[in-house]
Design an enzyme around this catalytic site. Structure first.
Site, PDB file in Angstrom:
ATOM      1  N   CYS A   1      -5.268 -11.365  -5.453  1.00 13.89           N
ATOM      2  CA  CYS A   1      -5.154 -10.489  -6.625  1.00 13.89           C
ATOM      3  C   CYS A   1      -5.204 -11.258  -7.944  1.00 13.89           C
ATOM      4  O   CYS A   1      -5.982 -10.917  -8.851  1.00 13.89           O
ATOM      5  CB  CYS A   1      -3.892  -9.640  -6.530  1.00 13.89           C
ATOM      6  SG  CYS A   1      -2.322 -10.543  -6.625  1.00 13.89           S
TER       7      CYS A   1
ATOM      8  N   HIS B   1       1.894  -8.454  -7.649  1.00 18.00           N
ATOM      9  CA  HIS B   1       0.498  -8.015  -7.548  1.00 18.00           C
ATOM     10  C   HIS B   1      -0.016  -7.720  -8.950  1.00 18.00           C
ATOM     11  O   HIS B   1       0.745  -7.335  -9.841  1.00 18.00           O
ATOM     12  CB  HIS B   1       0.402  -6.755  -6.680  1.00 18.00           C
ATOM     13  CG  HIS B   1      -0.999  -6.393  -6.287  1.00 18.00           C
ATOM     14  ND1 HIS B   1      -1.722  -7.105  -5.360  1.00 18.00           N
ATOM     15  CD2 HIS B   1      -1.821  -5.382  -6.702  1.00 18.00           C
ATOM     16  CE1 HIS B   1      -2.919  -6.557  -5.210  1.00 18.00           C
ATOM     17  NE2 HIS B   1      -3.001  -5.508  -6.024  1.00 18.00           N
TER      18      HIS B   1
ATOM     19  N   HIS C   1      -8.901  -4.196  -8.179  1.00 20.28           N
ATOM     20  CA  HIS C   1      -7.981  -5.218  -7.673  1.00 20.28           C
ATOM     21  C   HIS C   1      -8.429  -5.671  -6.295  1.00 20.28           C
ATOM     22  O   HIS C   1      -9.226  -5.016  -5.626  1.00 20.28           O
ATOM     23  CB  HIS C   1      -6.545  -4.679  -7.635  1.00 20.28           C
ATOM     24  CG  HIS C   1      -6.298  -3.695  -6.514  1.00 20.28           C
ATOM     25  ND1 HIS C   1      -5.158  -3.718  -5.740  1.00 20.28           N
ATOM     26  CD2 HIS C   1      -7.046  -2.664  -6.037  1.00 20.28           C
ATOM     27  CE1 HIS C   1      -5.199  -2.750  -4.840  1.00 20.28           C
ATOM     28  NE2 HIS C   1      -6.326  -2.088  -5.006  1.00 20.28           N
TER      29      HIS C   1
END
Length: 323
Positions: free
Chosen positions: A239, A286, A298
């Protein structure tokens, strides 16, 4: 042991002692698809936190390498300067000897370290100001050289310890990742989604001006590429690797770690979101890049591909603008 080391070990133990080990009471039963999915989601979340801790450690090693290089570059001139000041003090000693000033000679030549030399010579009021300045410069140069060498030694020691921990962390992640992929095979018949060929996906990007536009186009170009832990492209991304790569394409540098990215962006409100901004989730576990229209791109997790989703794919932690 560093706090980061504790984090890596504690997260790994927690993630896979509680999630991957099947309770004894159902050891012989086949887990349902729903149960496997629950385990996969929880294991993936926990392991992603471990990966981000690994990424943070790797960023700190980069910082230390830069510090080592900077210290080494300083040492050469400092050593030359210290050698010159030592030679100047030597000339003072020769002059003192020739003039019969034996006390000064003894202080200069047999005084031990530079600090004690300076302390004793300070009591010799017959020394000229120029001579005192020469001696003071010698002492200061020696102290600076010693300080830089000490810093270099400490930094090199930290770097060696971090490198060992990085190797150990990588082994733990790969071991636990093999277990996670086995769960995915049981649940879905495959350890990972098939990457999709989205060669023209960058053309789908909205028209956004400036550096933010370059970052958004890069993110669109990454759609369909696999999640790859610790990677920042071009074949795969985790990520924070995706967001750092997207902004690197725009000429801006972001650390390859979610928490560290949060530390360098300007924090904004949701109402201020515009394409190119970062959206953080899972208590900084994240991160995604906002591409407009209430959507983010993402790299979701292990076994998955880069995708575009609603900004509320999970509860956001906060929002940041690259400055």
């Amino acid at each position: 042991m560093s706090s980061l080391t504790h984090t890596l070990r504690a997260l790994t133990v927690t993630a896979f002692s509680l999630v991957l080990v099947m309770p004894a009471t159902v050891a012989r039963a086949e887990p349902s698809p729903a149960e496997l999915t629950r385990r996969i989601e929880k294991s993936s979340t926990e392991l992603e936190r471990v990966v981000e801790a690994h990424n943070e450690l790797r960023e700190k090693i980069k910082e230390n390498r830069t510090a080592v290089k900077r210290l080494q570059e300083r040492l050469g001139p400092l050593e030359q300067q210290a050698e010159q000041s030592r030679a100047d003090v030597g000339e003072l000693a020769v002059t003192a000897y020739k003039t019969g000033n034996l006390g000064t000679v003894d202080a200069l030549l047999h005084g031990g370290d530079s600090a004690s030399v300076l302390d004793r010579l300070g009591t010799l009021d017959h020394l000229t100001r120029q001579q005192q300045a020469t001696i003071a410069s010698y002492a200061a140069d020696q102290r600076r050289l010693l300080d830089q060498k000490t810093r270099l030694d400490v930094t090199l020691s930290q770097q060696a310890a971090q490198s060992r921990e990085l190797t150990a962390a990588k082994r733990r992640i790969e071991r636990d990742l093999a277990r996670l992929y086995e769960l995915r095979r049981q649940a879905y018949g495959r350890a990972a989604e098939r990457p999709t060929d989205r060669a023209d996906s960058a053309a789908e990007a909205p028209a956004v001006a400036g550096q933010a536009g370059a970052a958004v186009r890069y993110a669109y170009g990454a759609l369909g590429k696999p999640y790859a832990w610790g990677q920042d492209g071009p074949g795969g991304y985790d990520c924070s690797g995706l967001t750092s790569a997207a902004w690197r394409s725009a000429g801006r540098s972001l650390p390859h770690n979610t928490r560290m990215q949060w530390g360098v962006v300007a924090h904004i409100s949701r109402s201020e979101l515009r394409p190119g901004d970062l959206v953080f989730y899972r208590s900084l576990g994240h991160v995604a890049i906002y591409v407009g229209g209430g959507q983010v791109i993402h790299s979701p997790t292990f076994g998955r591909n880069v995708e575009k989703r609603d900004v509320d794919l999970m509860p956001p932690y906060g929002y940041g603008r690259v400055r």
